[in-house]
Design a protein around this motif. Structure first.
Motif, PDB file in Angstrom:
ATOM      1  N   SER A  74       0.839  -1.196   0.000  1.00 40.33           N
ATOM      2  CA  SER A  74       0.000   0.000   0.000  1.00 40.33           C
ATOM      3  C   SER A  74       0.873   1.245   0.000  1.00 40.33           C
ATOM      4  O   SER A  74       2.021   1.234   0.469  1.00 40.33           O
ATOM      5  N   ASP A  75       0.315   2.324  -0.515  1.00 35.66           N
ATOM      6  CA  ASP A  75       1.017   3.601  -0.535  1.00 35.66           C
ATOM      7  C   ASP A  75       1.307   4.060   0.899  1.00 35.66           C
ATOM      8  O   ASP A  75       0.435   4.004   1.773  1.00 35.66           O
ATOM      9  N   GLY A  76       2.531   4.504   1.116  1.00 35.79           N
ATOM     10  CA  GLY A  76       2.933   4.922   2.459  1.00 35.79           C
ATOM     11  C   GLY A  76       2.100   6.067   2.998  1.00 35.79           C
ATOM     12  O   GLY A  76       1.778   6.123   4.194  1.00 35.79           O
ATOM     13  N   TRP A  77       1.723   6.990   2.110  1.00 39.21           N
ATOM     14  CA  TRP A  77       0.905   8.129   2.541  1.00 39.21           C
ATOM     15  C   TRP A  77      -0.490   7.686   2.935  1.00 39.21           C
ATOM     16  O   TRP A  77      -1.103   8.276   3.835  1.00 39.21           O
ATOM     17  N   ALA A  78      -0.997   6.659   2.274  1.00 42.85           N
ATOM     18  CA  ALA A  78      -2.324   6.144   2.622  1.00 42.85           C
ATOM     19  C   ALA A  78      -2.316   5.552   4.031  1.00 42.85           C
ATOM     20  O   ALA A  78      -3.235   5.780   4.829  1.00 42.85           O
ATOM     21  N   ILE A  79      -1.259   4.792   4.346  1.00 42.24           N
ATOM     22  CA  ILE A  79      -1.149   4.206   5.675  1.00 42.24           C
ATOM     23  C   ILE A  79      -0.952   5.293   6.736  1.00 42.24           C
ATOM     24  O   ILE A  79      -1.619   5.295   7.778  1.00 42.24           O
ATOM     25  N   ALA A  80      -0.033   6.230   6.436  1.00 47.47           N
ATOM     26  CA  ALA A  80       0.227   7.314   7.393  1.00 47.47           C
ATOM     27  C   ALA A  80      -1.024   8.154   7.614  1.00 47.47           C
ATOM     28  O   ALA A  80      -1.329   8.551   8.747  1.00 47.47           O
ATOM     29  N   LYS A 230      -7.855   4.788   0.903  1.00 47.04           N
ATOM     30  CA  LYS A 230      -8.486   4.025  -0.187  1.00 47.04           C
ATOM     31  C   LYS A 230      -7.511   3.051  -0.871  1.00 47.04           C
ATOM     32  O   LYS A 230      -7.901   1.966  -1.301  1.00 47.04           O
ATOM     33  N   ASP A 231      -6.235   3.424  -0.976  1.00 44.36           N
ATOM     34  CA  ASP A 231      -5.271   2.534  -1.630  1.00 44.36           C
ATOM     35  C   ASP A 231      -5.121   1.226  -0.868  1.00 44.36           C
ATOM     36  O   ASP A 231      -4.897   0.163  -1.468  1.00 44.36           O
ATOM     37  N   ILE A 232      -5.248   1.268   0.457  1.00 44.45           N
ATOM     38  CA  ILE A 232      -5.190   0.045   1.257  1.00 44.45           C
ATOM     39  C   ILE A 232      -6.356  -0.862   0.892  1.00 44.45           C
ATOM     40  O   ILE A 232      -6.198  -2.081   0.732  1.00 44.45           O
ATOM     41  N   LYS A 233      -7.526  -0.261   0.753  1.00 44.53           N
ATOM     42  CA  LYS A 233      -8.728  -1.004   0.364  1.00 44.53           C
ATOM     43  C   LYS A 233      -8.541  -1.639  -1.013  1.00 44.53           C
ATOM     44  O   LYS A 233      -8.896  -2.805  -1.240  1.00 44.53           O
ATOM     45  N   ASP A 234      -7.974  -0.876  -1.937  1.00 41.46           N
ATOM     46  CA  ASP A 234      -7.748  -1.388  -3.295  1.00 41.46           C
ATOM     47  C   ASP A 234      -6.763  -2.553  -3.285  1.00 41.46           C
ATOM     48  O   ASP A 234      -6.954  -3.550  -4.009  1.00 41.46           O
ATOM     49  N   GLN A 235      -5.719  -2.446  -2.483  1.00 46.63           N
ATOM     50  CA  GLN A 235      -4.732  -3.522  -2.395  1.00 46.63           C
ATOM     51  C   GLN A 235      -5.364  -4.793  -1.832  1.00 46.63           C
ATOM     52  O   GLN A 235      -5.059  -5.908  -2.275  1.00 46.63           O
ATOM     53  N   ALA A 236      -6.257  -4.623  -0.865  1.00 42.89           N
ATOM     54  CA  ALA A 236      -6.940  -5.787  -0.278  1.00 42.89           C
ATOM     55  C   ALA A 236      -7.833  -6.464  -1.311  1.00 42.89           C
ATOM     56  O   ALA A 236      -7.878  -7.707  -1.401  1.00 42.89           O
ATOM     57  N   GLU A 237      -8.523  -5.671  -2.120  1.00 52.13           N
ATOM     58  CA  GLU A 237      -9.397  -6.231  -3.155  1.00 52.13           C
ATOM     59  C   GLU A 237      -8.585  -6.922  -4.241  1.00 52.13           C
ATOM     60  O   GLU A 237      -9.010  -7.943  -4.800  1.00 52.13           O
ATOM     61  N   ASP A 238      -7.408  -6.376  -4.569  1.00 49.40           N
ATOM     62  CA  ASP A 238      -6.545  -7.007  -5.573  1.00 49.40           C
ATOM     63  C   ASP A 238      -6.079  -8.383  -5.124  1.00 49.40           C
ATOM     64  O   ASP A 238      -5.728  -9.233  -5.957  1.00 49.40           O
ATOM     65  N   GLY A 240      -7.983 -10.483  -3.428  1.00 45.31           N
ATOM     66  CA  GLY A 240      -9.119 -11.380  -3.277  1.00 45.31           C
ATOM     67  C   GLY A 240     -10.110 -11.041  -2.186  1.00 45.31           C
ATOM     68  O   GLY A 240     -11.084 -11.777  -1.987  1.00 45.31           O
ATOM     69  N   ALA A 241      -9.895  -9.948  -1.456  1.00 42.54           N
ATOM     70  CA  ALA A 241     -10.838  -9.596  -0.406  1.00 42.54           C
ATOM     71  C   ALA A 241     -12.142  -9.089  -1.030  1.00 42.54           C
ATOM     72  O   ALA A 241     -12.112  -8.313  -1.980  1.00 42.54           O
ATOM     73  N   PRO A 242     -13.292  -9.514  -0.524  1.00 42.42           N
ATOM     74  CA  PRO A 242     -14.570  -9.016  -1.056  1.00 42.42           C
ATOM     75  C   PRO A 242     -14.671  -7.503  -0.871  1.00 42.42           C
ATOM     76  O   PRO A 242     -14.139  -6.939   0.084  1.00 42.42           O
ATOM     77  N   GLU A 243     -15.342  -6.866  -1.807  1.00 44.72           N
ATOM     78  CA  GLU A 243     -15.485  -5.405  -1.739  1.00 44.72           C
ATOM     79  C   GLU A 243     -16.123  -4.966  -0.423  1.00 44.72           C
ATOM     80  O   GLU A 243     -15.761  -3.934   0.148  1.00 44.72           O
ATOM     81  N   SER A 244     -17.077  -5.754   0.061  1.00 43.27           N
ATOM     82  CA  SER A 244     -17.799  -5.392   1.280  1.00 43.27           C
ATOM     83  C   SER A 244     -16.954  -5.536   2.541  1.00 43.27           C
ATOM     84  O   SER A 244     -17.321  -5.025   3.600  1.00 43.27           O
ATOM     85  N   LEU A 245     -15.806  -6.251   2.449  1.00 42.62           N
ATOM     86  CA  LEU A 245     -14.968  -6.482   3.629  1.00 42.62           C
ATOM     87  C   LEU A 245     -13.576  -5.861   3.516  1.00 42.62           C
ATOM     88  O   LEU A 245     -12.816  -5.875   4.486  1.00 42.62           O
ATOM     89  N   SER A 246     -13.241  -5.333   2.350  1.00 43.63           N
ATOM     90  CA  SER A 246     -11.880  -4.823   2.136  1.00 43.63           C
ATOM     91  C   SER A 246     -11.558  -3.621   3.011  1.00 43.63           C
ATOM     92  O   SER A 246     -10.391  -3.386   3.346  1.00 43.63           O
TER      93      SER A 246
END
Length: 374
Positions: A74-80, A230-238, A240-246
């Motif tokens: 994930s992008d460092g700025w997204a986590i920070a 949001k980038d963390i969410k996108d990485q989780a979906e990439d 295999g995480a379901p959209e509703s749980l990412s």
């Protein structure tokens, strides 16, 4: 509220149901505190452990595969950003607990969530969509903020009326007791009508209202954390995480960041008040397991509701955090006020006081609807 529900329904009935259910759960999460025998700092400490550390990380680990890899890519700025805004929300959460303890469930939820609803939409608009600030949606958001401020002023007035009603009722009760004492005894010594213990009550209410406003300013940071992460969410979906749980991958670090302020403040208060011993069975008079269960229920209601909002807003699409947020907040306000009435927070008050409070709830609900329309 119904208008918002109709609009949201077109974006996904399942997502709508999760958002509404999340609002109801979060509106109930402070109610178990009424059954605890611990001091505020003790029960809030236990709640923070369950609701901000255990449940978020358990759910994130269970719903997002390769969670460590998600954070690494994930992008460092997204986590920070998620951690930082989560930490700021943590300050608002600590103040939220203090406000509920000082002014009651219905008043705290109404003032804090009214501000949270408006600022939670206005701040992302100014920061991430500046060009829209002077367009129709931007203007409506600012109008809603003004309406929220008016509702908060009216709510504060209702709180003042409630304190006056209770003070008058206390004086009447003391007067009746004095008459009975005079009838039974010829003792000329008089009891003061207003005791020293009544004075802090008024100070607590004034301070409590200030705490509510401060909490309302900081609390929207949790919604901002969801946006900037949001980038963390996108990485989780990439992976295999379901959209509703990412979004659980964001909640874990955002809420975890917020837990620091809550735990440190509670520890400080336990040290100052010498209440560490209240965790013991003999000191509380109740089983430790019972107190831990109460705190776990608080954490489950709060994080379960928050997670349901995150999942529901994801299902609702790009506008989920915009449209779902006011529905989520309004559900919390209505639930908290219904439970406040049921648990007697407004008992013994005049008809005028109840009418003023009802009007303030209506005004704040109107502001939430305006935010949804925007």
């Amino acid at each position: 509220f119904c208008t918002l529900l109709q609009r949201a329904q077109k974006m996904g009935a399942e997502g709508l149901g999760l958002v509404v259910g999340g609002g109801i759960a979060c509106g109930l999460y402070t109610m178990p505190m009424k059954y605890s025998k611990l001091q505020w700092e003790n029960i809030w400490f236990l709640y923070a452990v369950w609701g901000m550390l255990i449940f978020p990380w358990v759910l994130a680990t269970a719903s997002v595969s390769d969670l460590k890899e998600v954070y690494e890519h994930s992008d460092g700025w997204a986590i920070a950003g998620a951690v930082s805004f989560g930490a700021m929300w943590g300050g608002g959460s600590t103040l939220f607990g203090l406000a509920v303890d000082a002014v009651g469930n219905s008043l705290a939820f109404t003032i804090i969530l009214g501000l949270t609803s408006a600022l939670g939409s206005v701040i992302p608009l100014l920061v991430f969509h500046t060009h829209k600030a002077i367009e129709r949606e931007g203007i409506l958001n600012f109008v809603a903020l003004v309406v929220v401020l008016a509702g908060i002023c009216l709510t504060s007035y209702a709180a003042k009326l409630r304190e006056i009603d209770r003070a008058e009722r206390k004086l009447d009760e003391d007067s009746q007791e004095e008459k009975r004492a005079d009838f039974v005894s010829d003792d000329d010594e008089e009891e003061p009508l207003v005791t020293d213990g009544d004075v802090p009550k008024k100070v607590d209410m004034k301070t409590g209202l200030m705490i509510c406003v401060a909490s309302g300013v900081l609390s929207p940071c949790l919604n901002i954390a969801l946006v900037v992460g949001k980038d963390i969410k996108d990485q989780a979906e990439d992976r295999g995480a379901p959209e509703s749980l990412s979004s659980n991958a964001i909640w874990a670090i955002a809420v975890g960041g917020g837990s620091v302020c809550n735990l440190l403040w509670c520890t400080y208060k336990m040290y100052c008040n010498n209440t560490f011993a209240m965790f013991g069975k003999n000191a509380t008079g109740k089983d430790v397991f019972r107190e831990i269960t109460i705190a776990a229920l608080m954490g489950l209601l709060w994080f379960g509701g928050t997670s349901a909002y995150g999942s529901g807003s994801s299902i609702m699409g790009d506008l989920g955090t915009v449209l779902g947020w006011p529905i989520f907040i309004d559900g919390m306000i209505l639930t908290a006020n219904v439970t406040g009435v049921l648990f007697g927070e407004w008992s013994g008050t005049s008809k005028k006081t109840k009418q003023v409070m009802g009007a303030s709830i209506f005004i704040l609900s109107c502001a939430v609807v305006v935010i949804g329309i925007a």
